[in-house]
Design a protein around this motif. Sequence first.
Motif, mmCIF file in Angstrom:
data_model
loop_
_atom_site.group_PDB
_atom_site.id
_atom_site.type_symbol
_atom_site.label_atom_id
_atom_site.label_comp_id
_atom_site.label_asym_id
_atom_site.label_seq_id
_atom_site.Cartn_x
_atom_site.Cartn_y
_atom_site.Cartn_z
ATOM 1 N N ARG A 119 -18.554 12.354 8.598
ATOM 2 C CA ARG A 119 -17.202 11.926 8.968
ATOM 3 C C ARG A 119 -16.950 10.426 8.784
ATOM 4 N N SER A 120 -17.865 9.720 8.113
ATOM 5 C CA SER A 120 -17.700 8.277 7.925
ATOM 6 C C SER A 120 -17.453 7.975 6.454
ATOM 7 N N LEU A 121 -16.347 7.271 6.170
ATOM 8 C CA LEU A 121 -15.949 7.008 4.784
ATOM 9 C C LEU A 121 -15.386 5.601 4.652
ATOM 10 N N VAL A 122 -15.914 4.859 3.692
ATOM 11 C CA VAL A 122 -15.327 3.580 3.282
ATOM 12 C C VAL A 122 -14.656 3.837 1.937
ATOM 13 N N PHE A 123 -13.336 3.651 1.902
ATOM 14 C CA PHE A 123 -12.552 4.035 0.722
ATOM 15 C C PHE A 123 -12.049 2.813 -0.030
ATOM 16 N N SER A 124 -12.218 2.873 -1.335
ATOM 17 C CA SER A 124 -11.766 1.831 -2.247
ATOM 18 C C SER A 124 -10.269 1.991 -2.497
ATOM 19 N N SER A 125 -9.455 1.262 -1.726
ATOM 20 C CA SER A 125 -8.015 1.269 -1.948
ATOM 21 C C SER A 125 -7.637 0.003 -2.714
ATOM 22 N N SER A 126 -6.395 -0.412 -2.625
ATOM 23 C CA SER A 126 -5.936 -1.501 -3.485
ATOM 24 C C SER A 126 -4.697 -2.153 -2.904
ATOM 25 N N ALA A 127 -4.536 -3.440 -3.191
ATOM 26 C CA ALA A 127 -3.321 -4.146 -2.779
ATOM 27 C C ALA A 127 -2.096 -3.651 -3.540
ATOM 28 N N THR A 128 -2.288 -2.805 -4.562
ATOM 29 C CA THR A 128 -1.132 -2.225 -5.250
ATOM 30 C C THR A 128 -0.293 -1.367 -4.310
ATOM 31 N N VAL A 129 -0.860 -0.937 -3.170
ATOM 32 C CA VAL A 129 -0.082 -0.099 -2.242
ATOM 33 C C VAL A 129 1.034 -0.898 -1.567
ATOM 34 N N TYR A 130 1.041 -2.226 -1.720
ATOM 35 C CA TYR A 130 2.104 -3.046 -1.136
ATOM 36 C C TYR A 130 3.310 -3.192 -2.069
#
Length: 335
Positions: A119-130
């Motif tokens: 249940r532990s996850l570090v996800f690679s997101s992005s500043a593009t979501v802004y």
Amino acid sequence: MTRKILVTGGTGFIGSHTCVELIAGGYQVLVLDNLSNSRETVLDAIEQISGARPGFIRGDIRDRALLDSIFKQHDIGAVIHFAGLKAVGESVARPLDYHDNNVAGTVTLLQAMQQAGVRSLVFSSSATVYGDPQQLPIPEDHPLSATNPYGHTKLVLEEIMGQLSRSEPGWRIALLRYFNPVGAHPSGLIGEAPQGVPNNLMPYVAQVASGQRERVQVFGQDYDTPDGTGVRDYIHVMDLAQGHVAALRYLQDNEPELLAVNLGTGRGYSVLEMIQAFARSSGRDIPYTIAPRRPGDIAACWADTRLAREKLGWTAVRDIQEMCDDAWRWQARQS
């Protein structure tokens, strides 16, 4: 701390540097990568740097049977998820591929984690979501939007993970919104190795400095910025890798939650500042020409980094010159 960390996309640019930092932090690492944009020889370099070789499985996050077997055969404590397509222009030309790989692949991974009780996850997101920033610096509670299919996949996945954590308490998820990763390991043994024409500024500048390309195209010099060129928050990949380890430790040490956090330096550098810094690092002239603005490009973007400092105890420490020095050391070894 004997449980393994599964790192998807672990032979890629950010993934490989994070593997080095995980090993330095005492973690056992298992890499899953389909090698679509990386090479297995990166594992040799990780071993040379860290003294330990990560376990490696060649495979795809969309392969549910493979994921199930990995979770059955290995004692996985957490997942750091990098595997994904990431070129903005390519995403416009191939949106279905991006949704299939990034969205469907991540959903498959989450289902396998759910089945395995991980249940532990570090996800690679992005500043593009802004999207196009409404304020600077950009805080995590800034309105979210997407201006291209790549950014949309990250936005959709953040929403899916939010829905998952609300529906099923116990998930520990860190959504790490990167700004502009650059640089390389100071050894020069691992770095960014784009296939074909680089999509990002620094590897393109590095190839001009090394003579592989004739000149840099600077897209737009009429923005409302100090020198008219676009301003971005460039972050050294080693700072970014250390941010992942800090996020992992935070998830392990705290109650379950969904945490969205910026990883940047909190200041911006213009395209011309980056070119000038790279010229100093390489000792070479870097010719450039001014071209029209690209559709969808924004004038300026940099992070509000207070939450990362408060929650993760992490802050970026490497400056633009160190970013360029390390990127040039890596580039020079490729020539």
